[in-house]
Structures are given as structure tokens and as C-alpha cells.
Design a protein around this motif. Structure first.
Motif, PDB file in Angstrom:
ATOM      1  N   VAL A 273       0.839  -1.200   0.000  1.00  0.00           N
ATOM      2  CA  VAL A 273       0.000   0.000   0.000  1.00  0.00           C
ATOM      3  C   VAL A 273       0.875   1.252   0.000  1.00  0.00           C
ATOM      4  N   HIS A 274       1.907   1.238   0.831  1.00  0.00           N
ATOM      5  CA  HIS A 274       2.817   2.383   0.952  1.00  0.00           C
ATOM      6  C   HIS A 274       3.487   2.690  -0.385  1.00  0.00           C
ATOM      7  N   ILE A 275       3.972   1.668  -1.081  1.00  0.00           N
ATOM      8  CA  ILE A 275       4.665   1.885  -2.353  1.00  0.00           C
ATOM      9  C   ILE A 275       3.689   2.401  -3.407  1.00  0.00           C
ATOM     10  N   LEU A 276       2.539   1.749  -3.537  1.00  0.00           N
ATOM     11  CA  LEU A 276       1.572   2.160  -4.553  1.00  0.00           C
ATOM     12  C   LEU A 276       1.097   3.591  -4.310  1.00  0.00           C
ATOM     13  N   THR A 277       0.894   3.951  -3.029  1.00  0.00           N
ATOM     14  CA  THR A 277       0.481   5.317  -2.697  1.00  0.00           C
ATOM     15  C   THR A 277       1.574   6.309  -3.049  1.00  0.00           C
ATOM     16  N   ASN A 278       2.809   5.993  -2.664  1.00  0.00           N
ATOM     17  CA  ASN A 278       3.941   6.880  -2.973  1.00  0.00           C
ATOM     18  C   ASN A 278       4.121   7.082  -4.470  1.00  0.00           C
ATOM     19  N   GLU A 279       3.751   6.064  -5.256  1.00  0.00           N
ATOM     20  CA  GLU A 279       3.922   6.157  -6.709  1.00  0.00           C
ATOM     21  C   GLU A 279       2.715   6.783  -7.393  1.00  0.00           C
ATOM     22  N   GLY A 280       1.802   7.357  -6.594  1.00  0.00           N
ATOM     23  CA  GLY A 280       0.756   8.184  -7.182  1.00  0.00           C
ATOM     24  C   GLY A 280      -0.618   7.587  -7.304  1.00  0.00           C
ATOM     25  N   HIS A 281      -0.836   6.391  -6.736  1.00  0.00           N
ATOM     26  CA  HIS A 281      -2.142   5.749  -6.843  1.00  0.00           C
ATOM     27  C   HIS A 281      -2.911   5.901  -5.529  1.00  0.00           C
ATOM     28  N   PRO A 282      -4.085   6.514  -5.558  1.00  0.00           N
ATOM     29  CA  PRO A 282      -4.869   6.667  -4.326  1.00  0.00           C
ATOM     30  C   PRO A 282      -5.434   5.336  -3.880  1.00  0.00           C
ATOM     31  N   GLY A 283      -5.300   5.049  -2.590  1.00  0.00           N
ATOM     32  CA  GLY A 283      -5.827   3.777  -2.099  1.00  0.00           C
ATOM     33  C   GLY A 283      -5.580   3.601  -0.624  1.00  0.00           C
ATOM     34  N   LYS A 284      -5.943   2.436  -0.130  1.00  0.00           N
ATOM     35  CA  LYS A 284      -5.758   2.137   1.285  1.00  0.00           C
ATOM     36  C   LYS A 284      -5.630   0.640   1.470  1.00  0.00           C
ATOM     37  N   GLY A 285      -5.182   0.255   2.665  1.00  0.00           N
ATOM     38  CA  GLY A 285      -5.092  -1.139   3.037  1.00  0.00           C
ATOM     39  C   GLY A 285      -5.925  -1.410   4.265  1.00  0.00           C
ATOM     40  N   ILE A 286      -6.481  -2.615   4.350  1.00  0.00           N
ATOM     41  CA  ILE A 286      -7.289  -3.021   5.495  1.00  0.00           C
ATOM     42  C   ILE A 286      -6.783  -4.373   5.976  1.00  0.00           C
ATOM     43  N   ASP A 287      -6.611  -4.497   7.289  1.00  0.00           N
ATOM     44  CA  ASP A 287      -6.202  -5.776   7.862  1.00  0.00           C
ATOM     45  C   ASP A 287      -6.798  -5.908   9.254  1.00  0.00           C
ATOM     46  N   VAL A 288      -7.017  -7.147   9.662  1.00  0.00           N
ATOM     47  CA  VAL A 288      -7.639  -7.402  10.957  1.00  0.00           C
ATOM     48  C   VAL A 288      -6.716  -7.045  12.113  1.00  0.00           C
ATOM     49  N   ARG A 289      -5.395  -6.958  11.842  1.00  0.00           N
ATOM     50  CA  ARG A 289      -4.443  -6.682  12.920  1.00  0.00           C
ATOM     51  C   ARG A 289      -3.439  -5.618  12.499  1.00  0.00           C
ATOM     52  N   ARG A 290      -3.260  -4.634  13.340  1.00  0.00           N
ATOM     53  CA  ARG A 290      -2.295  -3.572  13.096  1.00  0.00           C
ATOM     54  C   ARG A 290      -0.867  -4.099  13.239  1.00  0.00           C
ATOM     55  N   ARG A 291       0.061  -3.614  12.422  1.00  0.00           N
ATOM     56  CA  ARG A 291       1.471  -3.994  12.510  1.00  0.00           C
ATOM     57  C   ARG A 291       2.292  -2.808  13.031  1.00  0.00           C
ATOM     58  N   ARG A 292       3.410  -3.112  13.663  1.00  0.00           N
ATOM     59  CA  ARG A 292       4.269  -2.053  14.203  1.00  0.00           C
ATOM     60  C   ARG A 292       4.782  -1.121  13.120  1.00  0.00           C
ATOM     61  N   ILE A 293       5.023  -1.670  11.934  1.00  0.00           N
ATOM     62  CA  ILE A 293       5.621  -0.874  10.870  1.00  0.00           C
ATOM     63  C   ILE A 293       4.661   0.180  10.332  1.00  0.00           C
ATOM     64  N   TRP A 294       3.374   0.043  10.608  1.00  0.00           N
ATOM     65  CA  TRP A 294       2.402   1.005  10.076  1.00  0.00           C
ATOM     66  C   TRP A 294       2.746   2.442  10.496  1.00  0.00           C
ATOM     67  N   ASP A 295       3.247   2.592  11.717  1.00  0.00           N
ATOM     68  CA  ASP A 295       3.534   3.941  12.235  1.00  0.00           C
ATOM     69  C   ASP A 295       4.692   4.611  11.496  1.00  0.00           C
ATOM     70  N   MET A 296       5.470   3.845  10.766  1.00  0.00           N
ATOM     71  CA  MET A 296       6.651   4.395  10.086  1.00  0.00           C
ATOM     72  C   MET A 296       6.304   5.019   8.737  1.00  0.00           C
ATOM     73  N   TYR A 297       5.139   4.698   8.199  1.00  0.00           N
ATOM     74  CA  TYR A 297       4.838   5.127   6.834  1.00  0.00           C
ATOM     75  C   TYR A 297       4.418   6.587   6.721  1.00  0.00           C
ATOM     76  N   GLY A 298       3.827   7.138   7.752  1.00  0.00           N
ATOM     77  CA  GLY A 298       3.338   8.509   7.661  1.00  0.00           C
ATOM     78  C   GLY A 298       1.871   8.554   7.273  1.00  0.00           C
ATOM     79  N   PRO A 299       1.241   9.719   7.407  1.00  0.00           N
ATOM     80  CA  PRO A 299      -0.210   9.840   7.217  1.00  0.00           C
ATOM     81  C   PRO A 299      -0.669   9.649   5.779  1.00  0.00           C
ATOM     82  N   GLN A 300       0.227   9.776   4.801  1.00  0.00           N
ATOM     83  CA  GLN A 300      -0.199   9.625   3.411  1.00  0.00           C
ATOM     84  C   GLN A 300      -0.526   8.176   3.067  1.00  0.00           C
ATOM     85  N   THR A 301      -0.021   7.225   3.871  1.00  0.00           N
ATOM     86  CA  THR A 301      -0.323   5.802   3.659  1.00  0.00           C
ATOM     87  C   THR A 301      -1.494   5.437   4.567  1.00  0.00           C
TER      88      THR A 301
END
Length: 401
Positions: A273-301
Motif C-alpha cells: 500500500v505504501h509503495i503504490l500510494t507513494n507512486e501516485g495511486h490513491p488507495g488504502k489497506g485493510i487488515d484485521v491486525r495492526r502492525r508495528r511498521i504502520w507507524d513508520m509510513y506517515g499519514p499519506q499511507t
């Protein structure tokens, strides 16, 4: 020389040659693939023009190799005895700069020979020069009525040049390539899957993959999860590359200007999700469990922690593509959700674990591999939902009928 029992020859030999010519990456893992020009029939004079007419000595050595080991009764009757193409190697990592590694491939169907002639182009001078040290030939021979063999012949073994990418070491041809050719020639069935990247221009994929790998490789050093960082980072870079090239081709064909939107269902670590968003595609990801790395991506992801239950509340009418990357139990539902979201919504799935709508997927037949059978099951679900599905190795992008 590699011998084998006599089966489906010479068709099997030429089928094996086609794999090596068109898909060298299945043996040479340093390559992403190869492109090939249209075939044309040639004679010796054509070869003089095509290769190096200013170096008659080298050409004579090549002609001797092309005609060696041939009895008078097996001389050519054709005016243009060779079928010629030019293939260009596409490395996974570009170590050649602007130079392209090319070779002329000469197929001799009468004698069951194929010869590979590497060359370099001088665009400014409008000429080519043969890499004489790396010229080799593969021959189909029949030492007995029930036996056949593949032979490897090298024009000169002195000074063989190996760069470890387009040109492996000389012993590799006999220890790795030749046994593969023997196996492919002897097999009675073709591969269950299309070749990797069969739906995409491999040159564009290779170039973008190298660019994205360089751009996101720093993620390996800061990976906070317990999973293997190199495996997950570069795997998601490869998947993102595939989607970005696929979507670019889609925009070109359909004359679209806006980047496609997406939702990644079961997004896991969220890197795709982070890569596709950074490369200009609007979108989001959904998962049943949050991961620690999510906080590293920033609000645009945009990543959401919630359970995904196939229902009226989980439809995405404004989304162009739904993604299921190792989405486990969700995998068979993704075509259904896409079809119910909107007529224009498409889907992409990369299955890992096998599930149907009720639990673990139960095999129905044993003639296919388990993976192929499951891929066909998901494709069947997609077709019932109104999609034309296309398989590309292990990936199933879809288009609406």
C-alpha cells in the motif's frame, strides 16, 4: 553430451530451445527475461551483412561451426537454410549501463542445430562485432535408434568471457543448461502456467523494478517486524512493480489519465500500500491486525485495522482495483466483492494458502498441481462473477467482461 531415451523428437528439442531462447530467466536467475525480434530466413551472404562483413576470418570460423559435423548426404537443400532472430537480454540488475547484451540465434531445422552468436553494436559506426570467444552451438544427435543426445559445441574455449549475468561461466552451460534442455525436450507435457510476466512488457517491468528496488531498499534496515526484511521488502517491490506496469498499460490502452485507485484487502505489513500510494495511486489497506511498521509510513499511507466480512458493508463502489496479496480466507471472496462493488471494479490476487468459501480448499483432481488447481478455482469464481481472468505465472489480474 547428455543422453536420454528417444521421445517426441525433434519437436521436443525445438520446444526446449524455445524455452531457453524466450525465457532464459528460468535457468539463469540473474536475468529478468529476454526480447526477441521476428524470425527471418537467411543464407551465408545474409549472415555476412548481419554479422561482421569486415572481419572475414571470424566469419569463416562461424561458417565452419555452422556446417561442421555434417555428412555430404545431409547438406542443405534450402536457399536460406537458417532461421535467424536477435534476442536481447534483460538483467534483473542493470550492470551494463546503456549497452544492451544481444546475440543472433540461428536455428537449423534440417540438421537440428541451434547456434548462439553474441555481438556488440556500435550505433555511431553502424556496425556490429562478434564476441567470438562466447559463440556456442547445441546439437540434437541420435547415436542409436532408442537413444538421443544433446551436444554442446563451443567455437573456442580459450578466453571465454563471463560477467555472471548475461554470460555465465562456460562450465555452467554443460552443468546447468544442458540438463535442463534434456529434461524439457523429454517432457511430454507443456508447463501448466504461462511464463512469468507474460501479460507485461518485460523491459518496462525490469526497468521499473530496478528503480523501485533502489528507492525502497532502505526499508530493509529499519524493518521492525520479526519477519525476514529482505524477503518481504523485495517481494512487495516486485508485486508493486507488476501492478504499476499493468496499470500504466491499462491507462495507455483505454486512454485514461487518472491513476487507478485501489484497496488492498488483508494488507498485512502495508508495504505494498505504501509503495503504490507513494507512486501516485490513491488507495488504502485493510487488515484485521495492526502492525508495528504502520507507524513508520506517515499519514499519506492509509491503513485501517478492522475485520473484513464479505457483506453489503464491505463494498467499494468508487475503487478501480481490489488487491488480495496472500489474503488467505479472503482470496475467493475478492472476485465476489469486486463484482458487487461496481461494474468497473477489477481484482488482482496472489494466493498463498488455499481456502474456498467455507474453509480449507479441498482438492478435486490430481492431474494438476495443487497450486494450478487452486488458481483455476479462483479463475472460475472470477468468470462466474462476470470477469475475464488472465493468469500470469502465479498472478491473476482481471478485466470486466
Amino acid at each position: 553430451m547428455k543422453e536420454h531415451g528417444c521421445k517426441r523428437l525433434p519437436e521436443g528439442f525445438w520446444s526446449a530451445v524455445e524455452v531457453w531462447v524466450k525465457k532464459p530467466h528460468v535457468v539463469n536467475k540473474r536475468l529478468c527475461g529476454a526480447t526477441e525480434t521476428e524470425s527471418r530466413d537467411v543464407d551465408i551472404e545474409d549472415l555476412r551483412i548481419l554479422l561482421d562483413k569486415n572481419n572475414e576470418e571470424s566469419l569463416q570460423d562461424v561458417f565452419l561451426l555452422l556446417c561442421s559435423g555434417v555428412s555430404p548426404s545431409n547438406t542443405h537443400q534450402k536457399d536460406k537454410p537458417w532461421s535467424s532472430t536477435v534476442r536481447t537480454f534483460i538483467p534483473k540488475v542493470n550492470c551494463y549501463g546503456a549497452k544492451q547484451q544481444k546475440e543472433v540465434v540461428l536455428k537449423d531445422s534440417d540438421r537440428q542445430h541451434v547456434t548462439f552468436l553474441p555481438f556488440e553494436e556500435d550505433a555511431a559506426a553502424g556496425r556490429v562485432s562478434l564476441k567470438k570467444c562466447n559463440i556456442y552451438q547445441i546439437r540434437l544427435c541420435s547415436p542409436g535408434s532408442e537413444r538421443w543426445a544433446l551436444e554442446l559445441h563451443v567455437l573456442t574455449s580459450d578466453g571465454w568471457f563471463s560477467d555472471g549475468v548475461a554470460y555465465p561461466k562456460l562450465p555452467w552451460l554443460s552443468s546447468d543448461l544442458l540438463p535442463k534442455l534434456v529434461r524439457w525436450a523429454a517432457e511430454s507435457k507443456s508447463s501448466e502456467f504461462k511464463s512469468t510476466l507474460s501479460l507485461l512488457p518485460v523491459e518496462k517491468y525490469s526497468l521499473m523494478y530496478q528503480q523501485l528496488k533502489e528507492k525502497y531498499k532502505s526499508m530493509v534496515k529499519v524493518w521492525p517486524e520479526v519477519t525476514d526484511p529482505e524477503k518481504f521488502v523485495f517481494e512487495d517491490v516486485a508485486i508493486a512493480t507488476y501492478l504499476l506496469v499493468l496499470w500504466a498499460e491499462e491507462r495507455a490502452v483505454e486512454s485514461l489519465s487518472a491513476p487507478q485507485s485501489f484497496v488492498d484487502l488483508g494488507c498485512g505489513n502495508g508495504l505494498l500500500v505504501h509503495i503504490l500510494t507513494n507512486e501516485g495511486h490513491p488507495g488504502k489497506g485493510i487488515d484485521v491486525r495492526r502492525r508495528r511498521i504502520w507507524d513508520m509510513y506517515g499519514p499519506q499511507t492509509v491503513l485501517e485495522e478492522k475485520a473484513i466480512t464479505p457483506s453489503e458493508s464491505f463494498l467499494f463502489p468508487g475503487t478501480d482495483w481490489l488487491i488480495g496479496n496472500h489474503s488467505d480466507e479472503l482470496t475467493p471472496w475478492i472476485p465476489v466483492i469486486a463484482a458487487r462493488s461496481s461494474y468497473s471494479c477489477r481484482f488482482f490476487v496472489l494466493p498463498c494458502c488455499f481456502f474456498d468459501f467455507y474453509g480449507k480448499y479441498q482438492r478435486r483432481q490430481c492431474k494438476k498441481s495443487q497450486y494450478k488447481e487452486y488458481i483455476d478455482f479462483i479463475a472460475e469464481v472470477g468468470q462466474v462473477c462476470g470477469f475475464n481472468t488472465e493468469e500470469d505465472c502465479l498472478r491473476i489480474p482481471s478485466t470486466k467482461r
